[in-house]
Design a protein around this motif. Sequence first.
Motif, PDB file in Angstrom:
ATOM      1  N   LEU A   1       0.833  -1.204   0.000  1.00  0.00           N
ATOM      2  CA  LEU A   1       0.000   0.000   0.000  1.00  0.00           C
ATOM      3  C   LEU A   1       0.869   1.257   0.000  1.00  0.00           C
ATOM      4  CD1 LEU A   1      -2.738  -1.105   2.556  1.00  0.00           C
ATOM      5  CD2 LEU A   1      -3.005  -0.878   0.082  1.00  0.00           C
ATOM      6  N   HIS A   2       1.930   1.254   0.776  1.00  0.00           N
ATOM      7  CA  HIS A   2       2.847   2.400   0.830  1.00  0.00           C
ATOM      8  C   HIS A   2       3.422   2.683  -0.558  1.00  0.00           C
ATOM      9  CE1 HIS A   2       5.812   5.182   2.439  1.00  0.00           C
ATOM     10  NE2 HIS A   2       6.756   4.503   1.805  1.00  0.00           N
ATOM     11  N   MET A   3       3.822   1.630  -1.246  1.00  0.00           N
ATOM     12  CA  MET A   3       4.376   1.790  -2.591  1.00  0.00           C
ATOM     13  C   MET A   3       3.322   2.327  -3.548  1.00  0.00           C
ATOM     14  SD  MET A   3       7.212   1.282  -4.291  1.00  0.00           S
ATOM     15  CE  MET A   3       6.867   2.836  -5.138  1.00  0.00           C
ATOM     16  N   MET A   4       2.122   1.787  -3.461  1.00  0.00           N
ATOM     17  CA  MET A   4       1.049   2.193  -4.356  1.00  0.00           C
ATOM     18  C   MET A   4       0.726   3.674  -4.228  1.00  0.00           C
ATOM     19  SD  MET A   4      -2.902   1.230  -4.282  1.00  0.00           S
ATOM     20  CE  MET A   4      -3.135   2.753  -3.383  1.00  0.00           C
ATOM     21  N   PHE A   5       0.713   4.165  -2.984  1.00  0.00           N
ATOM     22  CA  PHE A   5       0.336   5.558  -2.748  1.00  0.00           C
ATOM     23  C   PHE A   5       1.357   6.542  -3.327  1.00  0.00           C
ATOM     24  CE2 PHE A   5      -1.939   3.737   1.145  1.00  0.00           C
ATOM     25  CZ  PHE A   5      -3.162   3.701   0.488  1.00  0.00           C
ATOM     26  N   SER A   6       2.531   6.076  -3.679  1.00  0.00           N
ATOM     27  CA  SER A   6       3.555   6.954  -4.251  1.00  0.00           C
ATOM     28  C   SER A   6       3.461   7.040  -5.769  1.00  0.00           C
ATOM     29  CB  SER A   6       4.953   6.450  -3.864  1.00  0.00           C
ATOM     30  OG  SER A   6       5.275   5.244  -4.551  1.00  0.00           O
ATOM     31  N   LEU A   7       2.548   6.277  -6.372  1.00  0.00           N
ATOM     32  CA  LEU A   7       2.467   6.184  -7.827  1.00  0.00           C
ATOM     33  C   LEU A   7       1.235   6.910  -8.374  1.00  0.00           C
ATOM     34  CD1 LEU A   7       3.443   2.403  -8.134  1.00  0.00           C
ATOM     35  CD2 LEU A   7       4.854   4.363  -8.787  1.00  0.00           C
ATOM     36  N   PRO A   8       1.262   7.270  -9.667  1.00  0.00           N
ATOM     37  CA  PRO A   8       0.124   7.988 -10.278  1.00  0.00           C
ATOM     38  C   PRO A   8      -1.029   7.036 -10.599  1.00  0.00           C
ATOM     39  CG  PRO A   8       1.821   7.609 -11.924  1.00  0.00           C
ATOM     40  CD  PRO A   8       2.388   7.121 -10.617  1.00  0.00           C
ATOM     41  N   ILE A   9      -1.706   6.597  -9.553  1.00  0.00           N
ATOM     42  CA  ILE A   9      -2.793   5.631  -9.666  1.00  0.00           C
ATOM     43  C   ILE A   9      -4.081   6.283  -9.169  1.00  0.00           C
ATOM     44  CG2 ILE A   9      -3.694   3.449  -8.741  1.00  0.00           C
ATOM     45  CD1 ILE A   9      -0.695   2.580  -8.531  1.00  0.00           C
ATOM     46  N   GLN A  10      -5.127   6.216  -9.988  1.00  0.00           N
ATOM     47  CA  GLN A  10      -6.383   6.893  -9.650  1.00  0.00           C
ATOM     48  C   GLN A  10      -7.443   5.940  -9.091  1.00  0.00           C
ATOM     49  OE1 GLN A  10      -4.721   7.537 -12.756  1.00  0.00           O
ATOM     50  NE2 GLN A  10      -3.785   9.162 -11.535  1.00  0.00           N
ATOM     51  N   HIS A  11      -7.265   4.653  -9.318  1.00  0.00           N
ATOM     52  CA  HIS A  11      -8.298   3.687  -8.942  1.00  0.00           C
ATOM     53  C   HIS A  11      -7.642   2.390  -8.519  1.00  0.00           C
ATOM     54  CE1 HIS A  11     -11.621   0.787  -9.427  1.00  0.00           C
ATOM     55  NE2 HIS A  11     -12.464   1.800  -9.417  1.00  0.00           N
TER      56      HIS A  11
END
Length: 380
Positions: free
Chosen positions: A175-185
């Motif tokens: 989750l930590h990694m995901m929140f650093s990326l340009p992901i909208q959904h």
Amino acid sequence: MIQAAYIHIPFCTHICHYCDFNKVFLHQQPVDAYIDALIIEMERTFERFPTPRLQTVFIGGGTPTSLTAKQLERLLRAIHRIVPLASNVEFTVEANPDGVSDEQLHVLKQWGVNRLSFGVQTFDDELLTRIGRTHTKETAIETIERAHELGFYNINIDLMYGLPTQTIAQLKETLHMMFSLPIQHVSAYSLIIEPKTVFYNLMRKSTLSLPSQEEEAYMYEIIMEQMEQHGYKQYELSNYARNGFYSRHNMTYWNNEYYYGFGAGAHSYMNGVRYVNAGPIKKYIQLIQQGQLPYVDTHVVSKEEEMEEYMFLGLRKIEGINKDEFFQRYGKTVHAVFNEAIALQKQDGLLEETDEAIFLTHRGKLLGNEVFQSFLGVSS
């Protein structure tokens, strides 16, 4: 009116340990003949079941990006020729993080695809190997960032939790990694062991080490909490989006609305009838070549079935069931049909009700299947 279309590409370069979707290894498959059949199916279907405008198109699989750039372009060109697309259509294509090239991304962009969905599952290399994925954490990160650089500003990733040997620490790091990326959904699903998969066979041999139900429920709680803290609104049990990035296509299913389904094994719901396409690729192509539509099963949905489906699909939405909308659709109040089931689930603390809606409580989200089951077979 039909406003959504799903298009199935059943080819994969690798089969994951958990997957039970209709798919085959790409090698030596009649890919071009399949695309030909797919195009003919779309032409015949829109002649028989016309619609003014489609609001969403979703190309899934399998792995759509197992097609070459040239094959993708041929399919997308045909879609634009055959399908009446709304000017603001949501056009999604699924892709593997290690299976999409810049050339393919340019083709997708050129032909109007404006939403990508990457099957990341986890940003932990050890877990990726364990579940049979071929990409790495770094590959996933690079692919997401590259897609964003090339102009894709609506990116979804699929995550899985409850994976074999997965720990809370591993989930939090993903989750930590995901929140650093340009992901909208984000679509975050718990692992379900399906028959005819590698994991199913391992489970039968008692060699599959899964988190306990309590640990899996705790993982779900963490995901809900972390998503909210980082600006992703939960709008369905397993789906989270930044403001303005809900999946309009998936809302079609949860609102129990009509949709086209094209390709081997695809399902359609059109004008009160559910259709199932032939699953085996050769059978699917054969039916098309014989001048038919590839249906192997049809089912006329009764009003009772439709009301039940409306309930258990609609309750997946965080906003729940709109009582006025139920009445407008069916000419009955939701309590006239489901009063006993609603009362029991409210008594158990799984449903909550306002003047406008009925929806799952926090505890109900954790026990959703139990709630949904209570609405089956009770409307007749």
